[in-house]
Scaffold this motif. Structure first.
Motif, PDB file in Angstrom:
ATOM      1  N   ALA A 133      -4.260  -2.237 -10.405  1.00 29.01           N
ATOM      2  CA  ALA A 133      -4.536  -1.908  -9.002  1.00 29.01           C
ATOM      3  C   ALA A 133      -3.713  -0.703  -8.550  1.00 29.01           C
ATOM      4  O   ALA A 133      -4.198   0.141  -7.779  1.00 29.01           O
ATOM      5  CB  ALA A 133      -4.238  -3.114  -8.118  1.00 29.01           C
ATOM      6  N   ASP A 183      -0.861  -7.300   0.138  1.00 28.02           N
ATOM      7  CA  ASP A 183      -1.906  -8.158  -0.410  1.00 28.02           C
ATOM      8  C   ASP A 183      -1.251  -9.086  -1.425  1.00 28.02           C
ATOM      9  O   ASP A 183      -0.176  -8.799  -1.966  1.00 28.02           O
ATOM     10  CB  ASP A 183      -2.997  -7.322  -1.080  1.00 28.02           C
ATOM     11  CG  ASP A 183      -4.300  -8.100  -1.251  1.00 28.02           C
ATOM     12  OD1 ASP A 183      -4.390  -9.249  -0.754  1.00 28.02           O
ATOM     13  OD2 ASP A 183      -5.220  -7.565  -1.892  1.00 28.02           O
ATOM     14  N   GLN A 209      -4.920   2.601 -10.134  1.00 30.53           N
ATOM     15  CA  GLN A 209      -6.150   3.061  -9.479  1.00 30.53           C
ATOM     16  C   GLN A 209      -5.889   3.562  -8.057  1.00 30.53           C
ATOM     17  O   GLN A 209      -6.831   3.832  -7.306  1.00 30.53           O
ATOM     18  CB  GLN A 209      -7.172   1.928  -9.450  1.00 30.53           C
ATOM     19  CG  GLN A 209      -7.690   1.524 -10.824  1.00 30.53           C
ATOM     20  CD  GLN A 209      -8.564   0.282 -10.772  1.00 30.53           C
ATOM     21  OE1 GLN A 209      -9.234   0.015  -9.774  1.00 30.53           O
ATOM     22  NE2 GLN A 209      -8.563  -0.486 -11.849  1.00 30.53           N
ATOM     23  N   LYS A 210      -4.604   3.652  -7.680  1.00 29.64           N
ATOM     24  CA  LYS A 210      -4.175   4.192  -6.391  1.00 29.64           C
ATOM     25  C   LYS A 210      -4.588   3.323  -5.197  1.00 29.64           C
ATOM     26  O   LYS A 210      -4.609   3.794  -4.055  1.00 29.64           O
ATOM     27  CB  LYS A 210      -4.723   5.616  -6.185  1.00 29.64           C
ATOM     28  CG  LYS A 210      -4.434   6.581  -7.313  1.00 29.64           C
ATOM     29  CD  LYS A 210      -2.937   6.744  -7.547  1.00 29.64           C
ATOM     30  CE  LYS A 210      -2.665   7.762  -8.659  1.00 29.64           C
ATOM     31  NZ  LYS A 210      -1.217   7.888  -8.962  1.00 29.64           N
ATOM     32  N   GLN A 211      -4.873   2.045  -5.448  1.00 32.86           N
ATOM     33  CA  GLN A 211      -5.175   1.145  -4.345  1.00 32.86           C
ATOM     34  C   GLN A 211      -3.891   0.715  -3.631  1.00 32.86           C
ATOM     35  O   GLN A 211      -3.914   0.385  -2.439  1.00 32.86           O
ATOM     36  CB  GLN A 211      -5.905  -0.092  -4.869  1.00 32.86           C
ATOM     37  CG  GLN A 211      -7.240   0.199  -5.528  1.00 32.86           C
ATOM     38  CD  GLN A 211      -7.846  -1.052  -6.153  1.00 32.86           C
ATOM     39  OE1 GLN A 211      -7.666  -2.161  -5.661  1.00 32.86           O
ATOM     40  NE2 GLN A 211      -8.559  -0.869  -7.252  1.00 32.86           N
ATOM     41  N   PHE A 212      -2.783   0.697  -4.382  1.00 33.61           N
ATOM     42  CA  PHE A 212      -1.480   0.296  -3.840  1.00 33.61           C
ATOM     43  C   PHE A 212      -0.409   1.208  -4.411  1.00 33.61           C
ATOM     44  O   PHE A 212      -0.624   1.912  -5.403  1.00 33.61           O
ATOM     45  CB  PHE A 212      -1.177  -1.165  -4.206  1.00 33.61           C
ATOM     46  CG  PHE A 212      -2.165  -2.156  -3.643  1.00 33.61           C
ATOM     47  CD1 PHE A 212      -1.973  -2.703  -2.378  1.00 33.61           C
ATOM     48  CD2 PHE A 212      -3.291  -2.527  -4.366  1.00 33.61           C
ATOM     49  CE1 PHE A 212      -2.884  -3.600  -1.852  1.00 33.61           C
ATOM     50  CE2 PHE A 212      -4.207  -3.427  -3.842  1.00 33.61           C
ATOM     51  CZ  PHE A 212      -4.011  -3.957  -2.583  1.00 33.61           C
ATOM     52  N   ARG A 222      -0.833  -4.002   5.145  1.00 31.32           N
ATOM     53  CA  ARG A 222      -0.221  -3.225   4.063  1.00 31.32           C
ATOM     54  C   ARG A 222       0.154  -4.085   2.866  1.00 31.32           C
ATOM     55  O   ARG A 222       0.531  -3.542   1.827  1.00 31.32           O
ATOM     56  CB  ARG A 222       1.028  -2.517   4.601  1.00 31.32           C
ATOM     57  CG  ARG A 222       0.718  -1.467   5.688  1.00 31.32           C
ATOM     58  CD  ARG A 222       1.983  -0.982   6.359  1.00 31.32           C
ATOM     59  NE  ARG A 222       2.918  -0.461   5.379  1.00 31.32           N
ATOM     60  CZ  ARG A 222       4.228  -0.705   5.386  1.00 31.32           C
ATOM     61  NH1 ARG A 222       4.766  -1.491   6.322  1.00 31.32           N
ATOM     62  NH2 ARG A 222       5.005  -0.177   4.462  1.00 31.32           N
ATOM     63  N   THR A 281       0.793  -1.225   0.000  1.00 25.55           N
ATOM     64  CA  THR A 281       0.000   0.000   0.000  1.00 25.55           C
ATOM     65  C   THR A 281       0.828   1.279   0.000  1.00 25.55           C
ATOM     66  O   THR A 281       0.366   2.318  -0.472  1.00 25.55           O
ATOM     67  CB  THR A 281      -0.936   0.031   1.226  1.00 25.55           C
ATOM     68  OG1 THR A 281      -0.149  -0.060   2.419  1.00 25.55           O
ATOM     69  CG2 THR A 281      -1.938  -1.112   1.182  1.00 25.55           C
ATOM     70  N   ASP A 282       2.077   1.229   0.542  1.00 22.29           N
ATOM     71  CA  ASP A 282       2.873   2.456   0.652  1.00 22.29           C
ATOM     72  C   ASP A 282       4.356   2.103   0.658  1.00 22.29           C
ATOM     73  O   ASP A 282       4.737   0.938   0.741  1.00 22.29           O
ATOM     74  CB  ASP A 282       2.504   3.220   1.930  1.00 22.29           C
ATOM     75  CG  ASP A 282       2.782   2.402   3.190  1.00 22.29           C
ATOM     76  OD1 ASP A 282       3.951   2.353   3.607  1.00 22.29           O
ATOM     77  OD2 ASP A 282       1.832   1.799   3.739  1.00 22.29           O
TER      78      ASP A 282
END
Length: 412
Positions: free
Chosen positions: A362, A348, A365-368, A346, A259-260
């Protein structure tokens, strides 16, 4: 000398097997599950989700008892019948992409698992083992075989192909466009020859179903202690298995999405990666690795190839050579501060069939923030890790085939 034996399966009638067979409960969306429960009274989902009959969520021991009741009702209604003769069952699955998997459904020894003749490559969680063991003690059946794999044996293949040349007992196609076939091996000589072939092997390996196998072994130990006359041949000392030759397994990887960047900006992150990897920016050109210790990465709209530097090729065991472990030791833990691969929110995991194109989507789309891809482990790597008594990181392999629940059932 693994022990593999014939058993009397409880099976659906031929006219209803296609209606009964179901995927694992958790693989359905809520909408899919409810549609099947609403419109198919024969689905095996009615057995494993017994509260649906009362439009009520049921859990724990109460659910276990209701599962047993639903199963008994299916038997009383003649939907399931138990075979008169012990058999080994040939189950063939043809996927929509024309992959063909053919294996043997038999019963395998819990003691072999305890003694290490059936080897594992994943850790199990004791609480899950205990819960599923309690479930098994209540319902007293296996509906989902443990996937075991063994070295290729021409003599076993010859027996299988001889039976497969005849008309199958079952032939049905699912809504996922998988076609399933089932043949029964009843001949005592053929059964003895198959049992002998497995007895000649040193070990067989769990490909999928570690918790089911461990729970069956845990229950066998409990019931043996309760039975003062346990001789090892009681039905509870075995579990249902689907045994398939190593050369027939399809092993897929899991890609990682994060995620970040743990507070780093893009340039800082790349500089830290540079310590262990030769990095090449491939822009918008899709990249998938072709060699071990090579990784793909998608970050900020661009693909990168990451090649582990030769100076880092210092491996002391089979686990350290595994790409999923290398990624964890060089990137996920030290740079991104992901230490708990099972529980950290954080990270997946995406099955390799969806590949890096799904990872790109993904992230776009700013999900990760970043995604990583790698090659799947080989069967040799899996076996080496199991032989050394080591375990893989979570979500390292996704292995086909996946059998349907309720086609063959082992009662004990």
């Amino acid at each position: 000398m693994p022990l593999v034996k014939a058993f009397k399966a409880t099976r659906p009638t031929r006219d209803k097997v296609s209606l009964i067979a179901s995927r694992a409960y958790e693989t359905y969306s809520k909408k899919e599950r409810e549609a099947r429960l609403d419109h198919n009274p024969f689905s095996f989902l009615h057995i494993v989700n017994p509260g649906y009959k009362y439009q009520k969520e049921v859990s724990g021991r109460k659910r276990f008892g209701l599962v047993k009741n639903r199963f008994q009702e299916f038997k009383e209604d003649g939907i399931f019948n138990k075979d008169d003769t012990p058999s080994i069952y040939i189950h063939r699955i043809v996927y929509r992409n024309e992959e063909v998997f053919t294996g043997l459904v038999a019963k395998s020894s819990c003691q072999d698992y305890i003694d290490g003749k059936i080897k594992k490559h994943e850790d199990t969680i004791l609480e899950r083992e205990k819960t599923f063991s309690e479930y098994l003690k209540t319902v007293r059946f296996n509906a989902d075989p443990v996937l075991l794999t063994y070295p290729k044996r021409d003599s076993i293949n010859q027996i299988i192909e001889r039976y497969c040349s005849d008309r199958s007992e079952y032939e049905f196609t699912t809504t996922s466009r998988e076609t399933h076939y089932l043949w029964l091996i009843k001949d005592e000589n053929d059964i003895k020859n198959i049992e002998h072939e497995f007895a000649e092997m040193h070990n067989i390996y769990i490909a999928d179903g570690h918790h089911r196998c461990a729970s069956s072994a845990l229950l066998a130990q409990k019931l043996a202690q309760e039975n003062g006359k346990n001789n090892g041949d009681e039905d509870y000392n075995y579990f249902m298995s689907y045994l398939i030759s190593e050369d027939q397994l399809a092993i897929h990887e899991f890609n990682r999405l994060i995620t970040d960047l743990n507070g780093l900006d893009k340039d800082e992150f790349l500089i830290k990666l540079d310590e262990n990897f030769k990095i090449e920016n491939r822009g918008e050109t899709y990249y998938k690795p072709h060699n071990k210790h090579h990784f793909s990465m998608y970050l900020d709209g661009e693909f990168y190839s990451l090649y582990l530097r030769k100076s880092q090729y210092h491996f002391e065991n089979a686990l350290e050579q595994l790409d999923a472990q290398i990624l964890y030791k060089t990137v996920l833990k030290p740079i991104l501060n992901i230490t708990d691969l099972k529980n950290d929110s954080r990270i997946d995991y995406i099955k390799g069939q969806k590949d890096m194109a799904y990872v790109k989507s993904a992230i776009d789309q700013k999900q990760f923030a970043v995604g990583f891809g790698m090659l799947p482990p080989t069967i040799e790597e899996i076996k080496s890790i199991a032989d050394e008594g080591l375990v893989m990181p979570p979500k390292t392999t996704y292995i086909d085939p996946k059998l349907r629940s309720g086609v063959t059932i082992y009662e004990f």
